[in-house]
Design a protein around this motif. Structure first.
Motif, PDB file in Angstrom:
ATOM      1  N   VAL A 346      15.958   2.365  -2.838  1.00 23.97           N
ATOM      2  CA  VAL A 346      15.848   1.637  -4.103  1.00 23.97           C
ATOM      3  C   VAL A 346      15.490   2.523  -5.289  1.00 23.97           C
ATOM      4  N   GLY A 347      14.950   3.731  -5.048  1.00 21.73           N
ATOM      5  CA  GLY A 347      14.630   4.638  -6.147  1.00 21.73           C
ATOM      6  C   GLY A 347      13.761   3.988  -7.200  1.00 21.73           C
ATOM      7  N   LEU A 348      14.274   3.910  -8.435  1.00 22.73           N
ATOM      8  CA  LEU A 348      13.516   3.334  -9.546  1.00 22.73           C
ATOM      9  C   LEU A 348      13.149   1.876  -9.308  1.00 22.73           C
ATOM     10  N   GLY A 349      13.859   1.211  -8.390  1.00 24.23           N
ATOM     11  CA  GLY A 349      13.590  -0.206  -8.148  1.00 24.23           C
ATOM     12  C   GLY A 349      12.413  -0.480  -7.241  1.00 24.23           C
ATOM     13  N   VAL A 350      11.761   0.564  -6.711  1.00 20.60           N
ATOM     14  CA  VAL A 350      10.634   0.337  -5.802  1.00 20.60           C
ATOM     15  C   VAL A 350       9.487  -0.327  -6.547  1.00 20.60           C
ATOM     16  N   LYS A 351       8.948  -1.412  -5.959  1.00 24.83           N
ATOM     17  CA  LYS A 351       7.905  -2.202  -6.610  1.00 24.83           C
ATOM     18  C   LYS A 351       6.542  -2.080  -5.928  1.00 24.83           C
ATOM     19  N   ARG A 352       6.554  -1.910  -4.614  1.00 24.81           N
ATOM     20  CA  ARG A 352       5.292  -1.913  -3.873  1.00 24.81           C
ATOM     21  C   ARG A 352       5.252  -0.798  -2.829  1.00 24.81           C
ATOM     22  N   SER A 353       4.046  -0.281  -2.624  1.00 23.91           N
ATOM     23  CA  SER A 353       3.754   0.548  -1.463  1.00 23.91           C
ATOM     24  C   SER A 353       3.066  -0.355  -0.448  1.00 23.91           C
ATOM     25  N   VAL A 354       3.614  -0.422   0.749  1.00 20.03           N
ATOM     26  CA  VAL A 354       3.127  -1.364   1.757  1.00 20.03           C
ATOM     27  C   VAL A 354       2.532  -0.611   2.939  1.00 20.03           C
ATOM     28  N   VAL A 355       1.374  -1.083   3.383  1.00 18.63           N
ATOM     29  CA  VAL A 355       0.713  -0.524   4.566  1.00 18.63           C
ATOM     30  C   VAL A 355       0.477  -1.657   5.549  1.00 18.63           C
ATOM     31  N   LEU A 356       0.976  -1.491   6.758  1.00 17.53           N
ATOM     32  CA  LEU A 356       0.786  -2.466   7.818  1.00 17.53           C
ATOM     33  C   LEU A 356      -0.217  -1.877   8.807  1.00 17.53           C
ATOM     34  N   ILE A 357      -1.477  -2.279   8.696  1.00 23.04           N
ATOM     35  CA  ILE A 357      -2.551  -1.637   9.459  1.00 23.04           C
ATOM     36  C   ILE A 357      -2.393  -1.914  10.953  1.00 23.04           C
ATOM     37  N   ASN A 358      -2.511  -0.834  11.723  1.00 20.93           N
ATOM     38  CA  ASN A 358      -2.467  -0.960  13.182  1.00 20.93           C
ATOM     39  C   ASN A 358      -3.813  -0.543  13.786  1.00 20.93           C
ATOM     40  N   ASP A 359      -4.140   0.745  13.714  1.00 24.14           N
ATOM     41  CA  ASP A 359      -5.418   1.226  14.242  1.00 24.14           C
ATOM     42  C   ASP A 359      -6.260   1.821  13.118  1.00 24.14           C
ATOM     43  N   VAL A 360      -7.560   1.867  13.324  1.00 23.19           N
ATOM     44  CA  VAL A 360      -8.488   2.314  12.287  1.00 23.19           C
ATOM     45  C   VAL A 360      -8.403   3.815  12.069  1.00 23.19           C
ATOM     46  N   ASN A 361      -8.375   4.602  13.145  1.00 25.88           N
ATOM     47  CA  ASN A 361      -8.455   6.057  13.030  1.00 25.88           C
ATOM     48  C   ASN A 361      -7.336   6.652  12.178  1.00 25.88           C
ATOM     49  N   SER A 362      -6.085   6.344  12.508  1.00 24.05           N
ATOM     50  CA  SER A 362      -4.969   6.978  11.804  1.00 24.05           C
ATOM     51  C   SER A 362      -4.812   6.453  10.382  1.00 24.05           C
ATOM     52  N   TYR A 363      -5.121   5.167  10.170  1.00 18.10           N
ATOM     53  CA  TYR A 363      -4.949   4.624   8.825  1.00 18.10           C
ATOM     54  C   TYR A 363      -6.075   5.043   7.884  1.00 18.10           C
ATOM     55  N   GLU A 364      -7.217   5.394   8.432  1.00 20.41           N
ATOM     56  CA  GLU A 364      -8.258   5.990   7.599  1.00 20.41           C
ATOM     57  C   GLU A 364      -7.812   7.371   7.134  1.00 20.41           C
ATOM     58  N   GLN A 365      -7.122   8.103   8.008  1.00 26.28           N
ATOM     59  CA  GLN A 365      -6.657   9.445   7.653  1.00 26.28           C
ATOM     60  C   GLN A 365      -5.607   9.421   6.542  1.00 26.28           C
ATOM     61  N   ILE A 383      -1.651  -4.300   1.376  1.00 20.90           N
ATOM     62  CA  ILE A 383      -2.152  -3.994   2.717  1.00 20.90           C
ATOM     63  C   ILE A 383      -2.016  -5.235   3.587  1.00 20.90           C
ATOM     64  N   PHE A 384      -1.279  -5.131   4.691  1.00 14.27           N
ATOM     65  CA  PHE A 384      -1.180  -6.223   5.657  1.00 14.27           C
ATOM     66  C   PHE A 384      -2.170  -5.967   6.790  1.00 14.27           C
ATOM     67  N   ASN A 385      -3.118  -6.886   6.947  1.00 15.55           N
ATOM     68  CA  ASN A 385      -4.072  -6.824   8.056  1.00 15.55           C
ATOM     69  C   ASN A 385      -3.836  -8.057   8.912  1.00 15.55           C
ATOM     70  N   MET A 386      -2.920  -7.939   9.858  1.00 13.93           N
ATOM     71  CA  MET A 386      -2.494  -9.102  10.633  1.00 13.93           C
ATOM     72  C   MET A 386      -2.701  -8.868  12.119  1.00 13.93           C
ATOM     73  N   ASP A 387      -3.292  -9.865  12.763  1.00 12.45           N
ATOM     74  CA  ASP A 387      -3.590  -9.772  14.192  1.00 12.45           C
ATOM     75  C   ASP A 387      -3.316 -11.136  14.823  1.00 12.45           C
ATOM     76  N   PRO A 388      -2.049 -11.455  15.084  1.00 14.02           N
ATOM     77  CA  PRO A 388      -1.727 -12.787  15.591  1.00 14.02           C
ATOM     78  C   PRO A 388      -2.323 -13.101  16.955  1.00 14.02           C
ATOM     79  N   LEU A 389      -2.611 -12.054  17.764  1.00 16.96           N
ATOM     80  CA  LEU A 389      -3.178 -12.279  19.100  1.00 16.96           C
ATOM     81  C   LEU A 389      -4.697 -12.248  19.113  1.00 16.96           C
ATOM     82  N   GLY A 390      -5.296 -11.768  18.015  1.00 23.24           N
ATOM     83  CA  GLY A 390      -6.752 -11.714  17.934  1.00 23.24           C
ATOM     84  C   GLY A 390      -7.385 -10.727  18.885  1.00 23.24           C
ATOM     85  N   GLU A 391      -6.660  -9.652  19.214  1.00 23.09           N
ATOM     86  CA  GLU A 391      -7.156  -8.699  20.209  1.00 23.09           C
ATOM     87  C   GLU A 391      -7.505  -7.340  19.619  1.00 23.09           C
TER      88      GLU A 391
END
Length: 476
Positions: A346-365, A383-391
């Motif tokens: 999309v180049g100039l059309g980019v609107k958002r930077s999206v992060v889909l959090i999985n684990d704490v260690n790597s996303y902190e880095q 930032i998407f913090n989604m845990d549908p299984l609650g695990e």
């Protein structure tokens, strides 16, 4: 620009204020709270705002604290009780605000956010160094020109959460690191953290550049990985229109990111017409170098030589390159960020930077890179913090970390916490750049039964729709 709160009174206040004015730079602005007019310098700096009141007044101090977002507080007062009272009042409003205090009374603080500067010890050490047969401090070693320097890693620095092996060290080197009260052994896999103090050696002029880069919280990427962008373009894998779209995307990145040069390595060229179109796109641009590989030397061989030759800070590949994961697994060894250009670049059309959090260690880095890139590309961060299984593990501290970084970078962040399918929500997004960690598992073969995978990093990595920025991390 960093906002610093200075609270001064007593016999050293005037000298401290004088030193602030003498060493003043445009990178800081100061809120100065004082009680005695004698400390005010004759020439006031334009980036200093003065407030005259008793700093032990909680309500008046709160007014200054709430007016701006301060990155640090420096306190020098005449009384131990006043000092403790001011610290307590600040903690009530901003519990995680770093403070540096001048202590002449032996204050015992075990707060990680309070740095105690013991005045009596400093005076004693300064005098004892003049005696014979006594080891001296670093400023009196070597050429005495500042070739040894101590640098503190601030919260929000582009160097925070980077492992030492990924930091380009040309004409300088990290040779020591203090974390808390402990000296840490230097090794390539060691991750720098906020409040670490590193000891560096090198040319004084280079060290000043390093000091300035470490102290800045935005606009540094692709540093500290390197200075330049590098597009590896295998023309045989895509048609002419796709190649032109890729060139538009790369032009956008080169314009927005703080890089020195753009290196375009073309291999397996197809037609003369498309080569001429690429050259026309960059005609007259001296910051772009186009290199040809007519002999099909191979990606791994070319990258190894080009990374060293061109000081590469980010590798750019098309999504077509990732269809054969085994062939490109060697990019993990480069330990630099990889920008994967998706099918919908999309180049100039980019609107958002999206992060889909999985684990704490790597996303902190990768967190400092998220906001650094967003600030340069002028995108909002989601930032998407989604845990549908609650695990999954508790991520509340990580989310607080992202929010604190957003304040430092002066960026807006939207955090979505729901019990929904994260990949389904990701697919609904349009005009985004997804930022995620680069992990070894991403480039391993997959089973044909996709539904067996629940790791959101692997599933989202396999999507070719969006642009993705992959940041190398140390995996536990």
């Amino acid at each position: 620009m960093k906002k610093i709160l200075v609270i001064l009174d007593g016999i050293v206040a005037k000298k401290l204020m004088q030193r602030i004015v003498e060493t003043n730079t445009a990178d800081n602005s100061y809120d100065v709270v004082y009680m005695n007019d004698a400390i005010i310098p004759e020439q006031k700096a334009s980036n200093c705002t003065f407030y005259k009141f008793d700093p032990t007044s909680e309500s008046k101090l709160a007014m200054v604290l709430d007016k701006d977002v301060h990155t640090q507080v420096m306190i020098a007062l005449n009384s131990k009780d006043e000092m403790l009272n001011v610290i307590e009042n600040i903690k009530k409003r901003k519990k995680n605000l770093p403070m540096s205090i001048l202590d002449y009374w032996g204050i015992n603080m075990k707060d990680p956010y309070v740095d105690v500067y013991k005045g009596i010890e400093v005076l004693a050490n300064g005098m004892i160094e003049r005696l014979p047969n006594i080891p001296v401090m670093a400023q009196n070693i070597g050429l005495k020109q500042g070739e040894i320097m101590e640098i503190k890693i601030p919260f929000g620095s582009s160097y925070a959460y980077r492992y030492i092996g990924s930091i380009e060290q040309k004409e300088w080197k990290i040779f020591g690191l203090y974390r808390g009260e402990r000296l840490i052994n230097i090794k390539p896999s060691l991750i720098l953290k906020p409040n670490d103090v590193i000891l560096v050696i090198g040319k004084p002029s280079v060290l000043m550049q390093v000091y300035n880069a470490i102290g800045k919280s935005q606009g540094q990427f692709p540093m500290p990985f390197g200075h330049n962008l590098y597009l590896y373009l295998d023309m045989y894998l895509q048609d002419d229109q796709r190649i032109l779209n890729v060139i538009d995307e790369v032009k956008f990145l080169h314009k927005r990111l703080k890089n020195g040069k753009l290196i375009i390595r073309i291999t397996r060229p197809t037609t003369v017409g498309i080569l001429e179109s690429i050259k026309e796109n960059f005609a007259g641009n001296e910051s772009v170098e186009i290199k040809m590989d007519f002999h099909n030397l191979g990606m791994e061989r070319l990258l190894k030589s080009d990374i060293r030759a061109f000081d590469i800070g980010m590798l750019i590949l098309t999504s077509e390159m990732f269809k054969n994961r085994k062939k490109i697994r060697h990019i993990l060894d480069l330990r630099i960020p990889v920008f994967k250009i998706g099918e919908k670049a999309v180049g100039l059309g980019v609107k958002r930077s999206v992060v889909l959090i999985n684990d704490v260690n790597s996303y902190e880095q990768i967190s400092p890179v998220v906001f650094d890139v967003a600030s340069q590309l002028k995108t909002k961060t989601k930032i998407f913090n989604m845990d549908p299984l609650g695990e999954n593990q508790d991520k509340s501290n990580l989310l607080d970390h992202f929010e604190n970084l957003a304040k430092i970078f002066n960026e807006k962040v939207e955090i979505v916490s729901e019990d929904k399918n994260p990949i389904r929500e990701l697919k609904k997004q349009e005009n985004i750049l997804q930022i995620l960690p680069l992990k070894q598992s991403m480039l391993k073969p997959r089973l044909s039964w996709k539904f067996l995978y629940t790791n959101s990093d692997l599933i989202s990595f396999d999507l070719s729709k969006f642009n993705q920025l992959l940041i190398p991390v140390i995996e536990e």
